[in-house]
Design a protein around this motif. Structure first.
Motif, PDB file in Angstrom:
ATOM      1  N   LEU A 206     -10.339  -1.913   2.497  1.00  0.00           N
ATOM      2  CA  LEU A 206     -10.442  -0.483   2.769  1.00  0.00           C
ATOM      3  C   LEU A 206      -9.191   0.064   3.452  1.00  0.00           C
ATOM      4  N   THR A 207      -8.664  -0.637   4.455  1.00  0.00           N
ATOM      5  CA  THR A 207      -7.493  -0.104   5.164  1.00  0.00           C
ATOM      6  C   THR A 207      -6.250  -0.112   4.289  1.00  0.00           C
ATOM      7  N   GLN A 208      -6.149  -1.047   3.359  1.00  0.00           N
ATOM      8  CA  GLN A 208      -5.016  -1.045   2.437  1.00  0.00           C
ATOM      9  C   GLN A 208      -5.116   0.155   1.488  1.00  0.00           C
ATOM     10  N   ILE A 209      -6.313   0.421   1.010  1.00  0.00           N
ATOM     11  CA  ILE A 209      -6.527   1.579   0.141  1.00  0.00           C
ATOM     12  C   ILE A 209      -6.295   2.875   0.919  1.00  0.00           C
ATOM     13  N   MET A 210      -6.777   2.923   2.164  1.00  0.00           N
ATOM     14  CA  MET A 210      -6.542   4.102   3.007  1.00  0.00           C
ATOM     15  C   MET A 210      -5.056   4.339   3.234  1.00  0.00           C
ATOM     16  N   THR A 211      -4.306   3.276   3.460  1.00  0.00           N
ATOM     17  CA  THR A 211      -2.870   3.408   3.685  1.00  0.00           C
ATOM     18  C   THR A 211      -2.189   3.973   2.448  1.00  0.00           C
ATOM     19  N   ALA A 212      -2.583   3.509   1.275  1.00  0.00           N
ATOM     20  CA  ALA A 212      -2.030   4.064   0.033  1.00  0.00           C
ATOM     21  C   ALA A 212      -2.382   5.539  -0.092  1.00  0.00           C
ATOM     22  N   ASN A 213      -3.623   5.899   0.248  1.00  0.00           N
ATOM     23  CA  ASN A 213      -4.047   7.307   0.216  1.00  0.00           C
ATOM     24  C   ASN A 213      -3.209   8.155   1.167  1.00  0.00           C
ATOM     25  N   LEU A 214      -3.019   7.659   2.366  1.00  0.00           N
ATOM     26  CA  LEU A 214      -2.254   8.412   3.359  1.00  0.00           C
ATOM     27  C   LEU A 214      -0.788   8.548   2.943  1.00  0.00           C
TER      28      LEU A 214
ATOM     29  N   ALA B 169       0.823  -1.211   0.000  1.00  0.00           N
ATOM     30  CA  ALA B 169       0.000   0.000   0.000  1.00  0.00           C
ATOM     31  C   ALA B 169       0.859   1.265   0.000  1.00  0.00           C
ATOM     32  N   VAL B 170       1.902   1.280   0.810  1.00  0.00           N
ATOM     33  CA  VAL B 170       2.791   2.443   0.876  1.00  0.00           C
ATOM     34  C   VAL B 170       3.519   2.624  -0.457  1.00  0.00           C
ATOM     35  N   ALA B 171       3.925   1.528  -1.068  1.00  0.00           N
ATOM     36  CA  ALA B 171       4.582   1.622  -2.377  1.00  0.00           C
ATOM     37  C   ALA B 171       3.629   2.219  -3.412  1.00  0.00           C
ATOM     38  N   ALA B 172       2.378   1.771  -3.415  1.00  0.00           N
ATOM     39  CA  ALA B 172       1.388   2.311  -4.353  1.00  0.00           C
ATOM     40  C   ALA B 172       1.134   3.788  -4.084  1.00  0.00           C
ATOM     41  N   GLY B 173       1.009   4.155  -2.813  1.00  0.00           N
ATOM     42  CA  GLY B 173       0.795   5.554  -2.458  1.00  0.00           C
ATOM     43  C   GLY B 173       1.980   6.428  -2.806  1.00  0.00           C
ATOM     44  N   SER B 174       3.177   5.888  -2.665  1.00  0.00           N
ATOM     45  CA  SER B 174       4.381   6.653  -2.992  1.00  0.00           C
ATOM     46  C   SER B 174       4.470   6.936  -4.487  1.00  0.00           C
ATOM     47  N   VAL B 175       3.982   6.030  -5.301  1.00  0.00           N
ATOM     48  CA  VAL B 175       3.946   6.261  -6.746  1.00  0.00           C
ATOM     49  C   VAL B 175       3.016   7.433  -7.067  1.00  0.00           C
ATOM     50  N   LEU B 176       1.908   7.523  -6.313  1.00  0.00           N
ATOM     51  CA  LEU B 176       0.966   8.628  -6.533  1.00  0.00           C
ATOM     52  C   LEU B 176       1.598   9.994  -6.270  1.00  0.00           C
TER      53      LEU B 176
ATOM     54  N   ASP C  38       3.326  11.974   1.742  1.00  0.00           N
ATOM     55  CA  ASP C  38       4.637  11.786   1.125  1.00  0.00           C
ATOM     56  C   ASP C  38       5.710  11.477   2.178  1.00  0.00           C
ATOM     57  N   ASP C  39       5.351  10.597   3.107  1.00  0.00           N
ATOM     58  CA  ASP C  39       6.230  10.187   4.192  1.00  0.00           C
ATOM     59  C   ASP C  39       6.027   8.681   4.387  1.00  0.00           C
ATOM     60  N   PRO C  40       6.560   7.873   3.463  1.00  0.00           N
ATOM     61  CA  PRO C  40       6.260   6.438   3.476  1.00  0.00           C
ATOM     62  C   PRO C  40       6.618   5.730   4.776  1.00  0.00           C
ATOM     63  N   LEU C  41       7.724   6.117   5.400  1.00  0.00           N
ATOM     64  CA  LEU C  41       8.133   5.439   6.624  1.00  0.00           C
ATOM     65  C   LEU C  41       7.150   5.702   7.766  1.00  0.00           C
TER      66      LEU C  41
ATOM     67  N   PRO D 120       1.061  15.662  -9.906  1.00  0.00           N
ATOM     68  CA  PRO D 120       0.949  17.009  -9.336  1.00  0.00           C
ATOM     69  C   PRO D 120       0.157  16.982  -8.020  1.00  0.00           C
ATOM     70  N   GLN D 121       0.583  17.782  -7.055  1.00  0.00           N
ATOM     71  CA  GLN D 121       0.026  17.774  -5.702  1.00  0.00           C
ATOM     72  C   GLN D 121      -1.482  18.008  -5.675  1.00  0.00           C
ATOM     73  N   GLN D 122      -2.003  18.892  -6.528  1.00  0.00           N
ATOM     74  CA  GLN D 122      -3.439  19.165  -6.540  1.00  0.00           C
ATOM     75  C   GLN D 122      -4.232  17.937  -6.960  1.00  0.00           C
ATOM     76  N   ILE D 123      -3.725  17.195  -7.922  1.00  0.00           N
ATOM     77  CA  ILE D 123      -4.407  15.973  -8.372  1.00  0.00           C
ATOM     78  C   ILE D 123      -4.378  14.926  -7.263  1.00  0.00           C
ATOM     79  N   VAL D 124      -3.236  14.791  -6.588  1.00  0.00           N
ATOM     80  CA  VAL D 124      -3.128  13.827  -5.487  1.00  0.00           C
ATOM     81  C   VAL D 124      -4.110  14.175  -4.378  1.00  0.00           C
ATOM     82  N   ARG D 125      -4.208  15.451  -4.026  1.00  0.00           N
ATOM     83  CA  ARG D 125      -5.144  15.861  -2.967  1.00  0.00           C
ATOM     84  C   ARG D 125      -6.581  15.589  -3.367  1.00  0.00           C
TER      85      ARG D 125
END
Length: 193
Positions: A122-130, A54-61, A135-138, A65-70
């Motif tokens: 849901l929690t895996q998707i939430m983790t990717a979102n977070l 999930a963190v790897a997927a979120g980090s790719v996001l 932008d702080d994978p650790l 651009p920041q506005q699209i990510v938000r």
């Protein structure tokens, strides 16, 4: 460097979202049948793998651009809140019993159960979102995995007692409210930023 603020926020959101999930009940069922430490080892390993993905997927996001990510994370948080509010109570699922009580059989059963049940949850998707949001994978990964491990531990050791004292619907509504607030906040930042 780990951000305590991000870790704590992620822990709270993921913890509340995971409490009413079927995997907490699965941990409870396995924990009543087998040695708790064996069950926890398997479940913890599966959750660690899910958080890493999930963190790897979120980090790719974060490359977008920041506005699209938000905007994207805002919509996904709102969707997660809707899922929590609209989901029906699930029946306890029958858990297949390992033929013996060895560490590898019991931990393997817990690992496979969580690996399959939580994939795309849901929690895996939430983790990717977070992970995309902060932008702080650790810090996100640490908060998420600690939250999932805490819920698993509660489910294995004291799930029945907790569910007798705190209504599941209250936990679900608090998690949905937090996700709703995060969704609105992310969309506000996307519009104004």
């Amino acid at each position: 460097m780990i951000s305590i603020t991000v870790t704590a926020l992620v822990f709270g959101v993921v913890f509340l979202a995971e409490l009413p999930d079927k995997t907490a009940l699965a941990g409870l069922v396995l924990g009543t049948r087998y040695r708790a430490s064996y069950v926890f080892a398997g479940i913890a390993a599966a959750f660690a793998l899910h958080v890493t993905l999930a963190v790897a997927a979120g980090s790719v996001l974060t490359l977008l651009p920041q506005q699209i990510v938000r905007a994207l994370t805002g919509v996904l948080f709102l969707g997660g809140a809707a899922v929590l509010l609209l989901k029906k109570d699930e029946d306890d699922e029958e858990v297949r019993r390992p033929e013996d009580q060895s560490f590898w059989k019991v931990a393997g059963a817990g690992f496979m159960l969580i690996l399959v049940a939580e994939f795309g949850d849901l929690t895996q998707i939430m983790t990717a979102n977070l992970a995309a949001r902060y932008d702080d994978p650790l810090s996100v990964g640490l908060g998420a995995v600690l939250a999932l491990w805490a819920v698993a531990g509660l489910g294995i050791v004291g799930g029945k007692a907790l569910m007798k004292r705190v209504p599941l619907t209250l936990i679900t509504r608090i998690a949905a409210l937090l996700m709703l607030l995060l969704g609105v906040w992310s969309l506000w930042e996307a519009i104004t930023g």
